[in-house]
Design a protein around this motif. Structure first.
Motif, PDB file in Angstrom:
ATOM      1  N   ASP A 290       0.829  -1.205   0.000  1.00 16.98           N
ATOM      2  CA  ASP A 290       0.000   0.000   0.000  1.00 16.98           C
ATOM      3  C   ASP A 290       0.863   1.254   0.000  1.00 16.98           C
ATOM      4  O   ASP A 290       0.568   2.231  -0.704  1.00 16.98           O
ATOM      5  CB  ASP A 290      -0.920   0.007   1.221  1.00 16.98           C
ATOM      6  CG  ASP A 290      -2.030  -1.035   1.132  1.00 16.98           C
ATOM      7  OD1 ASP A 290      -2.279  -1.534   0.017  1.00 16.98           O
ATOM      8  OD2 ASP A 290      -2.636  -1.347   2.173  1.00 16.98           O
ATOM      9  N   GLN A 291       1.933   1.234   0.778  1.00 21.38           N
ATOM     10  CA  GLN A 291       2.799   2.410   0.840  1.00 21.38           C
ATOM     11  C   GLN A 291       3.572   2.599  -0.463  1.00 21.38           C
ATOM     12  O   GLN A 291       3.787   3.733  -0.910  1.00 21.38           O
ATOM     13  CB  GLN A 291       3.754   2.284   2.022  1.00 21.38           C
ATOM     14  CG  GLN A 291       3.037   2.353   3.363  1.00 21.38           C
ATOM     15  CD  GLN A 291       3.861   3.016   4.439  1.00 21.38           C
ATOM     16  OE1 GLN A 291       5.040   3.287   4.263  1.00 21.38           O
ATOM     17  NE2 GLN A 291       3.230   3.286   5.559  1.00 21.38           N
TER      18      GLN A 291
ATOM     19  N   GLN B 185       6.415  -3.404  11.923  1.00 17.17           N
ATOM     20  CA  GLN B 185       5.859  -2.140  11.431  1.00 17.17           C
ATOM     21  C   GLN B 185       5.119  -2.324  10.113  1.00 17.17           C
ATOM     22  O   GLN B 185       4.283  -1.507   9.757  1.00 17.17           O
ATOM     23  CB  GLN B 185       6.974  -1.097  11.229  1.00 17.17           C
ATOM     24  CG  GLN B 185       7.544  -0.549  12.525  1.00 17.17           C
ATOM     25  CD  GLN B 185       8.542  -1.491  13.149  1.00 17.17           C
ATOM     26  OE1 GLN B 185       8.980  -2.441  12.510  1.00 17.17           O
ATOM     27  NE2 GLN B 185       8.895  -1.264  14.405  1.00 17.17           N
ATOM     28  N   GLY B 186       5.435  -3.349   9.358  1.00 15.94           N
ATOM     29  CA  GLY B 186       4.739  -3.628   8.110  1.00 15.94           C
ATOM     30  C   GLY B 186       5.133  -2.681   6.998  1.00 15.94           C
ATOM     31  O   GLY B 186       5.495  -3.098   5.918  1.00 15.94           O
ATOM     32  N   HIS B 187       5.084  -1.376   7.252  1.00 18.92           N
ATOM     33  CA  HIS B 187       5.362  -0.422   6.179  1.00 18.92           C
ATOM     34  C   HIS B 187       6.844  -0.309   5.896  1.00 18.92           C
ATOM     35  O   HIS B 187       7.236   0.207   4.862  1.00 18.92           O
ATOM     36  CB  HIS B 187       4.819   0.963   6.560  1.00 18.92           C
ATOM     37  CG  HIS B 187       5.486   1.576   7.752  1.00 18.92           C
ATOM     38  ND1 HIS B 187       5.183   1.213   9.034  1.00 18.92           N
ATOM     39  CD2 HIS B 187       6.463   2.507   7.837  1.00 18.92           C
ATOM     40  CE1 HIS B 187       5.922   1.916   9.886  1.00 18.92           C
ATOM     41  NE2 HIS B 187       6.710   2.693   9.183  1.00 18.92           N
ATOM     42  N   ALA B 188       7.682  -0.763   6.768  1.00 23.11           N
ATOM     43  CA  ALA B 188       9.124  -0.715   6.541  1.00 23.11           C
ATOM     44  C   ALA B 188       9.733  -2.030   7.014  1.00 23.11           C
ATOM     45  O   ALA B 188      10.312  -2.100   8.084  1.00 23.11           O
ATOM     46  CB  ALA B 188       9.755   0.468   7.278  1.00 23.11           C
ATOM     47  N   PRO B 189       9.588  -3.132   6.257  1.00 25.80           N
ATOM     48  CA  PRO B 189      10.041  -4.421   6.707  1.00 25.80           C
ATOM     49  C   PRO B 189      11.533  -4.432   6.969  1.00 25.80           C
ATOM     50  O   PRO B 189      12.294  -3.827   6.239  1.00 25.80           O
ATOM     51  CB  PRO B 189       9.665  -5.365   5.554  1.00 25.80           C
ATOM     52  CG  PRO B 189       9.546  -4.501   4.371  1.00 25.80           C
ATOM     53  CD  PRO B 189       9.067  -3.177   4.884  1.00 25.80           C
ATOM     54  N   THR B 190      11.951  -5.117   8.017  1.00 23.32           N
ATOM     55  CA  THR B 190      13.341  -5.159   8.408  1.00 23.32           C
ATOM     56  C   THR B 190      13.785  -6.610   8.528  1.00 23.32           C
ATOM     57  O   THR B 190      13.916  -7.132   9.616  1.00 23.32           O
ATOM     58  CB  THR B 190      13.532  -4.444   9.747  1.00 23.32           C
ATOM     59  OG1 THR B 190      12.812  -3.238   9.711  1.00 23.32           O
ATOM     60  CG2 THR B 190      14.985  -4.154   9.999  1.00 23.32           C
ATOM     61  N   PRO B 191      13.945  -7.291   7.401  1.00 23.37           N
ATOM     62  CA  PRO B 191      14.237  -8.706   7.431  1.00 23.37           C
ATOM     63  C   PRO B 191      15.576  -8.968   8.095  1.00 23.37           C
ATOM     64  O   PRO B 191      16.583  -8.392   7.697  1.00 23.37           O
ATOM     65  CB  PRO B 191      14.290  -9.096   5.945  1.00 23.37           C
ATOM     66  CG  PRO B 191      13.721  -7.930   5.204  1.00 23.37           C
ATOM     67  CD  PRO B 191      13.891  -6.746   6.072  1.00 23.37           C
ATOM     68  N   PRO B 192      15.675  -9.818   9.106  1.00 22.16           N
ATOM     69  CA  PRO B 192      16.933 -10.054   9.776  1.00 22.16           C
ATOM     70  C   PRO B 192      17.975 -10.697   8.895  1.00 22.16           C
ATOM     71  O   PRO B 192      19.155 -10.642   9.187  1.00 22.16           O
ATOM     72  CB  PRO B 192      16.554 -10.981  10.932  1.00 22.16           C
ATOM     73  CG  PRO B 192      15.295 -11.635  10.500  1.00 22.16           C
ATOM     74  CD  PRO B 192      14.583 -10.619   9.663  1.00 22.16           C
ATOM     75  N   SER B 193      17.566 -11.326   7.809  1.00 20.26           N
ATOM     76  CA  SER B 193      18.537 -11.954   6.927  1.00 20.26           C
ATOM     77  C   SER B 193      19.324 -10.935   6.123  1.00 20.26           C
ATOM     78  O   SER B 193      20.327 -11.267   5.518  1.00 20.26           O
ATOM     79  CB  SER B 193      17.827 -12.911   5.961  1.00 20.26           C
ATOM     80  OG  SER B 193      16.917 -12.214   5.161  1.00 20.26           O
TER      81      SER B 193
ATOM     82  N   THR C 262       0.922  -9.371  -3.499  1.00 18.07           N
ATOM     83  CA  THR C 262       2.096  -9.419  -2.633  1.00 18.07           C
ATOM     84  C   THR C 262       3.181 -10.348  -3.164  1.00 18.07           C
ATOM     85  O   THR C 262       4.252 -10.462  -2.567  1.00 18.07           O
ATOM     86  CB  THR C 262       1.711  -9.858  -1.208  1.00 18.07           C
ATOM     87  OG1 THR C 262       1.063 -11.128  -1.276  1.00 18.07           O
ATOM     88  CG2 THR C 262       0.780  -8.848  -0.561  1.00 18.07           C
ATOM     89  N   ASP C 263       2.906 -11.018  -4.287  1.00 19.96           N
ATOM     90  CA  ASP C 263       3.895 -11.905  -4.891  1.00 19.96           C
ATOM     91  C   ASP C 263       4.865 -11.112  -5.763  1.00 19.96           C
ATOM     92  O   ASP C 263       4.562 -10.001  -6.217  1.00 19.96           O
ATOM     93  CB  ASP C 263       3.213 -12.968  -5.760  1.00 19.96           C
ATOM     94  CG  ASP C 263       2.278 -13.860  -4.970  1.00 19.96           C
ATOM     95  OD1 ASP C 263       2.483 -14.008  -3.748  1.00 19.96           O
ATOM     96  OD2 ASP C 263       1.335 -14.403  -5.579  1.00 19.96           O
TER      97      ASP C 263
END
Length: 304
Positions: A36-37, A286-294, A191-192
């Motif tokens: 969405d963002q 936060q969803g709008h700014a994903p911070t994947p640990p990988s 989302t894919d």
């Protein structure tokens, strides 16, 4: 600058599909909140009078090259942990970002953009094919396509010809038609992400949805390939970028004193990849700014 954690194991089925068809779908590559963002930022750019990186076509398409530098909301896609390990597995750690292309495909009658005389089927990196020929063009780059507007049967998703990455001649489009036999439209949700390589023949579908189809396509390729976008000089100065993001944005082969260090620009991803895979990844709360640990720690945080 944060320290990347181990990469996620690429899905074997996705890798097999890519090797077989020249493209593959990665499910749930982004969150609905981020999507969405991204759409909101994309529509603001399209409605603006910004000319930096503007990419308009005579067929009615609009868009921007180098959009990561135009709005920070796009940056989480640069090293998306749902996408990047698969790209590295298929290419190598010696890669960087060639292009971040925002594309708005207009809606209209079927003959506004693609007609039998101009069917639009093509391979990416046309200069390579022109110089080396269809038979000698190798896999050099992979695009990750994210579709930001509603995904419907009539929205004009990119079409692909499965297995066409192995063709040594152009696919045959029958007289009076606009698609070669066997062409398909991937079955995806919003989302894919769809990954496809430079040799895979593809074309934009026909958009009759009543609104522009907005897609964001990030192309990754070997570091010895020149990026299509202008250098992201200001973006690379961001102190919160991870070392992986620094490499993708053009980290040079240099020692800290500026002297030449062959291959040093690929050291972050090479070290990350050799650290060994993790089983799974999580998404930012936060969803709008994903911070994947990988790949990265939260924006603004540091890891010792």
């Amino acid at each position: 600058m944060s320290t990347p954690l181990p990469p996620v194991v690429p899905d074997a089925g996705t890798l097999d599909a890519f090797e077989r068809d020249g493209y593959a779908v990665i499910r749930d590559a982004i969150t609905p909140e981020l999507r969405d963002q991204l759409l909101n930022a994309a529509e603001k750019l399209m409605a603006s009078d910004i000319t930096q990186g503007r990419d308009r076509g005579g067929d009615g398409k609009d868009g921007f090259r180098g959009c990561l530098s135009l709005d920070p909301v796009f940056l989480p896609l640069l090293a998306d942990p749902a996408v990047l390990p698969t790209v590295v597995q298929l290419l190598s750690p010696n890669i960087h970002l060639l292009s971040a292309h925002l594309i708005a495909l207009p809606s209209g009658p079927p003959r506004t953009i693609r007609i039998p005389e101009r069917h639009g089927w093509h391979r990416d990196m046309y200069g390579v094919t022109a110089d080396l020929g269809l038979r000698h063009t190798p896999r050099m780059a992979i695009k990750a396509a994210h579709y930001l507007t509603p995904v419907t049967p009539d929205c004009g998703l990119t079409m692909f010809l499965p297995g066409s990455h192995r063709l040594t001649d152009e696919p045959v489009v029958p007289v009076g038609a606009i698609d070669p036999p066997g062409a398909v439209t991937p079955d995806i949700t919003g989302t894919d992400a769809v990954l496809f390589e430079n040799r895979t023949w593809h074309a934009g579908g026909i958009n009759l949805s009543g609104r522009p189809r907005i897609a964001l396509m990030l192309q990754y390729g070997y570091r010895w390939l020149h990026p299509v976008d202008d250098p992201a000089t200001e973006l690379r100065a961001d102190p919160t970028l991870t070392s992986i993001e620094q490499q993708l944005l053009g980290l040079p082969d240099r020692h800290p004193d500026g002297s030449l260090a062959k291959g040093n620009g690929a050291a972050p991803m090479r070290s990350w990849w050799q650290s060994g895979p993790s089983v799974a990844h999580c998404r930012s709360r936060q969803g709008h700014a994903p911070t994947p640990p990988s790949v990265r720690a939260p924006r603004g945080s540091t890891t010792p």
